[in-house]
Design an enzyme around this catalytic site. Structure first.
Site, PDB file in Angstrom:
ATOM      1  CB  CYS B 130      34.005  35.913  33.027  1.00 19.03           C
ATOM      2  SG  CYS B 130      35.175  37.055  33.769  1.00 19.03           S
ATOM      3  N   GLY B 244      36.895  26.218  44.474  1.00 15.69           N
ATOM      4  CA  GLY B 244      36.268  27.267  45.281  1.00 15.69           C
ATOM      5  C   GLY B 244      36.829  27.180  46.687  1.00 15.69           C
ATOM      6  N   GLY B 245      37.903  27.917  46.934  1.00 17.34           N
ATOM      7  CA  GLY B 245      38.458  28.003  48.276  1.00 17.34           C
ATOM      8  C   GLY B 245      39.334  26.854  48.721  1.00 17.34           C
TER       9      GLY B 245
HETATM   10  C1  LIG Z   1      42.582  36.692  40.062  1.00 14.69           C
HETATM   11  C2  LIG Z   1      41.604  35.685  39.520  1.00 14.69           C
HETATM   12  C3  LIG Z   1      41.426  35.562  38.142  1.00 14.69           C
HETATM   13  C4  LIG Z   1      40.512  34.648  37.615  1.00 14.69           C
HETATM   14  N1  LIG Z   1      40.391  34.528  36.253  1.00 14.69           N
HETATM   15  C5  LIG Z   1      39.544  33.595  35.733  1.00 14.69           C
HETATM   16  C6  LIG Z   1      39.450  33.396  34.323  1.00 14.69           C
HETATM   17  O1  LIG Z   1      40.134  34.051  33.528  1.00 14.69           O
HETATM   18  N2  LIG Z   1      38.586  32.449  33.852  1.00 14.69           N
HETATM   19  C7  LIG Z   1      37.830  31.683  34.708  1.00 14.69           C
HETATM   20  O2  LIG Z   1      37.073  30.830  34.245  1.00 14.69           O
HETATM   21  N3  LIG Z   1      37.917  31.837  36.052  1.00 14.69           N
HETATM   22  C8  LIG Z   1      38.750  32.770  36.576  1.00 14.69           C
HETATM   23  N4  LIG Z   1      38.843  32.904  37.954  1.00 14.69           N
HETATM   24  C9  LIG Z   1      38.040  32.041  38.837  1.00 14.69           C
HETATM   25  C10 LIG Z   1      38.853  30.840  39.343  1.00 14.69           C
HETATM   26  O3  LIG Z   1      39.282  30.024  38.274  1.00 14.69           O
HETATM   27  C11 LIG Z   1      38.020  29.998  40.328  1.00 14.69           C
HETATM   28  O4  LIG Z   1      36.870  29.527  39.675  1.00 14.69           O
HETATM   29  C12 LIG Z   1      37.578  30.775  41.561  1.00 14.69           C
HETATM   30  O5  LIG Z   1      38.575  31.693  41.949  1.00 14.69           O
HETATM   31  C13 LIG Z   1      37.218  29.881  42.753  1.00 14.69           C
HETATM   32  O6  LIG Z   1      38.329  29.136  43.206  1.00 14.69           O
HETATM   33  P1  LIG Z   1      39.316  29.609  44.403  1.00 14.69           P
HETATM   34  O7  LIG Z   1      38.434  30.060  45.539  1.00 14.69           O
HETATM   35  O8  LIG Z   1      40.140  28.414  44.723  1.00 14.69           O
HETATM   36  O9  LIG Z   1      40.122  30.740  43.859  1.00 14.69           O
HETATM   37  C14 LIG Z   1      39.748  33.829  38.490  1.00 14.69           C
HETATM   38  C15 LIG Z   1      39.937  33.949  39.872  1.00 14.69           C
HETATM   39  C16 LIG Z   1      40.848  34.854  40.402  1.00 14.69           C
HETATM   40  C17 LIG Z   1      41.027  34.939  41.896  1.00 14.69           C
END
Ligand SMILES: Cc1cc2nc3c(=O)[nH]c(=O)nc-3n(C[C@H](O)[C@H](O)[C@H](O)COP(=O)(O)O)c2cc1C
Ligand SMILES: Cc1cc2nc3c(=O)[nH]c(=O)nc-3n(C[C@H](O)[C@H](O)[C@H](O)COP(=O)(O)OP(=O)(O)OC[C@H]3O[C@@H](n4cnc5c(N)ncnc54)[C@H](O)[C@@H]3O)c2cc1C
Lengths: 273, 305
Positions: B130, B244-245
């Site tokens: 994180c 990721g996206g």
């Molecule tokens: C608002 C928000 C909160 C997130 N909170 C966490 C979290 O608490 N723990 C974690 O491992 N990843 C967290 N992530 C990361 C997502 O799980 C993911 O790995 C990342 O957003 C990439 O995927 P995406 O592009 O589809 O969103 C968070 C992402 C966003 C956008």
């Protein structure tokens, strides 16, 4: 109440004043669910840029006609795309979302003869119209105090007047009503022995000033807050505000503006920043 | 009908579609739009040992085809999750994966033990990456020996599938993956967000109160896909939860072909609250069209040619 997702047809769109638009959608199922002070998410395009939906308050709804109306200020990319929408086009929207204003029939209002006072700053007038309709239905249309930088920022006043609402204006440049801030309008309020009940939406500084005034006078006050919002469903925790808490060891917690609000009792909110 | 069943390091799922931690709340937030029983698994918001209030606002900024977030792990604590949220998820029958973050190695151990004792949780996703919390967090995710220490600690405290979620903010992702697999990770999740920032030019200050935030959304997809591909190439036997996206079924299939056994939908949920189901249905349609009998056969397909 469960929100629904909708591909709503645009019925009409009008630029009321420079950069201020009113758009009306056909969305019967949604219109039936709306409560004053709630909002919807509007996905302005089908592309990934701008990516996120835009939260916009429900300005008006008509469950019989099946329509939902928004009033918005064109401030950037997303609202500029929305402003291009023509009647007949479809827009993806979902809602209604959030918790709206406390309505006339609510149990948690103070006893006595209430006088609703709506205090709007600029486009903050948007979520107050359907509230005024609800109060007007019970014979208490109330007072609208509307402030802005100039006359061109003040919109939808006729709609309030048509409900029997007394409208008083303040502009910073003096182009309409009192020259100065909306808070100055409180100096000459005809209270007639009634208990004011404040409902306010607008820039944060104005909300804080109204909250302080309400606190000083001992009047109940609700504020509709705005924060950078993402999901609008309470899932992502982007749009939080500090709210008083009485859990062990804590004086405040982060409340979600999208689902715990956007409307809060002003005395619950911690106004430190 | 295509067989969409997959197995993510010991976790059997009816299909490969899951939710990215932090983007789907504790699940029920999306119930008005998504039949949660249809998901392969639900990964819930990151939990910690103690409740946390997270960072100050603004916590979010939109960027071209993406967004930055700096939530700072606001959550009710693992106890709060188990008592307040888990009971309502149980009747769904959908596997629940809990994402955990610790400040110290010991906290990771305690969290793993508590989850191990909790019948309703199917697997653990270990967030060692994180970017938004000051302590621990990022170091655990960028130094291979520390990532291995965290994984070992979790492994010692649970028999449930352990999925270690890696940070993309490293030079060699395969080195991190090998380090955690060597000490018992059952699967790898990638990617977490990419560290970034945005500046408000009128106010001459960072847009986020936290200054830096994690970039997610379509903008990060090519980077994420490349990392999934690299890890699958280096460790072909290790199941990957790719994310990721991912916004469309096409995106999801790219990840599967790069080597992901399952995929997670994150930021796309904000853009379209039905995204998970639309992606699931899109994968089904693709398989039907391409005459694929078993989805598992597609995993890593882009490597053989
Ligand atoms: C608002 C928000 C909160 C997130 N909170 C966490 C979290 O608490 N723990 C974690 O491992 N990843 C967290 N992530 C990361 C997502 O799980 C993911 O790995 C990342 O957003 C990439 O995927 P995406 O592009 O589809 O969103 C968070 C992402 C966003 C956008
Ligand atoms: C619950 C809620 C209800 C709202 N109701 C209305 C309404 O009825 N009418 C209306 O005109 N607007 C309303 N807003 C604000 C509206 O959502 C933003 O103005 C809009 O998202 C801006 O999008 P954009 O792409 O045009 O601007 P962007 O290009 O995203 O931004 C342009 C400028 O607006 C600022 N901005 C962006 N999003 C917000 C936001 N959420 N709050 C404050 N400033 C922001 C940016 O910092 C920037 O300075 C509401 C916001 C919330 C959270």
């Amino acid at each position: 109440m469960q929100p629904i997702l909708y591909h709503a047809t645009v019925l009409e769109q009008e630029e009321l004043k420079p950069a201020i638009f009113r758009i009306r959608f056909m969305a019967p199922e949604l219109a039936r669910l709306c409560q004053p002070g709630q909002f919807i998410q509007v996905r302005v395009n089908a592309m990934v840029d701008p990516l996120l939906p835009r939260p916009i308050s429900i300005h008006d709804f008509d469950s019989e006609a099946g329509t939902v109306t928004l009033l918005y200020h064109r401030v950037g990319k997303g609202t500029a795309i929305l402003a291009q929408c023509q009647p007949g086009e479809q827009v993806m929207i979902w809602g209604p979302l959030g918790r709206g204003w406390t309505l006339p029939e609510a149990q948690d209002l103070p006893a006595g003869d209430l006088l609703p006072i709506y205090v709007a700053g600029g486009i903050g007038v948007a979520p107050l119209l359907s509230l005024a309709k609800a109060w007007s239905k019970v014979g208490k249309p109330g007072i609208l105090l509307c402030g802005g930088r100039c006359e061109e920022q003040l919109v939808a006043l006729e709609e309030f007047q048509a409900l029997g609402v007394d409208v008083d204006l303040a502009t910073e440049d003096g182009s309409a009503g009192h020259c100065g801030r909306v808070t100055a309008l409180f100096d000459h309020l005809p209270l007639l022995g009634k208990m004011p009940l404040l409902y306010t939406c607008g820039p944060k500084g104005m909300l804080k000033a109204i909250h302080e005034l309400a606190l000083q006078k001992g009047w109940p006050c609700q504020v509709s807050l705005e924060e950078r919002m993402c999901c609008g469903l309470g899932a992502c925790l982007s749009c939080v505000c500090k709210r008083e808490a009485s859990q062990e060891g804590k004086t405040w917690t982060h409340a979600k503006v999208c689902t715990d609000g956007p409307v809060f009792w002003s005395k619950e909110v911690i106004w430190d920043d | 009908m295509t067989d969409l069943k997959v197995n993510l390091g010991g976790l059997a799922m009816q299909n490969p579609v899951t939710t990215a931690s932090g983007t789907f709340g504790f699940g029920l937030e999306y119930a008005p739009f998504v039949d949660l029983r249809r998901l392969g698994a639900i990964v819930v918001k990151g939990t910690t040992l103690e409740p946390r209030e997270g960072n100050a606002t603004p916590r979010m900024a939109e960027t071209p085809a993406g967004m930055l977030n700096a939530i700072g792990l606001q959550n009710p604590g693992i106890d709060g999750f188990i008592k307040q949220h888990l009971p309502a998820l149980q009747p769904l029958g959908t596997p629940i994966i809990v994402n955990i973050s610790g400040n110290t190695l010991e906290e990771y151990g305690q969290l793993a033990a508590m989850i191990d004792a909790c019948e309703g949780i199917s697997a653990i996703e270990v967030n060692i990456s994180c970017p938004n919390v000051k302590q621990g967090g990022i170091q655990f995710g960028t130094v291979p020996t520390m990532a291995a220490d965290v994984t070992k600690m979790v492994r010692e405290h649970t028999k449930k599938p352990v999925i270690v979620k890696l940070s993309p903010n490293v030079t060699d992702i395969t080195e991190m993956a090998k380090a955690v697999v060597d000490v018992g990770a059952d699967a790898i999740a990638l990617i977490n967000t990419l560290l970034g920032m945005a500046i408000d030019t009128k106010q001459r200050k960072p847009q986020l109160a936290n200054i830096f935030g994690g970039l997610s959304g379509p903008a990060v997809k090519p980077v994420a896909l490349r990392m999934v591909y690299q890890v699958h190439r280096a460790l072909p036997a290790v199941p990957i939860l790719g994310m990721g996206g991912i916004t469309t079924a096409e995106d999801a299939i790219e990840f599967i072909m790069a080597g992901a056994t399952a995929i997670a939908v994150g930021t796309a949920n904000f853009v379209n609250p039905k995204a998970t189901i639309d992606i699931l249905e899109g994968i089904e349609a693709f398989c039907l069209q391409e005459g694929i009998n078993t989805l598992q056969d597609l995993v890593g397909a882009a490597h053989s040619s």
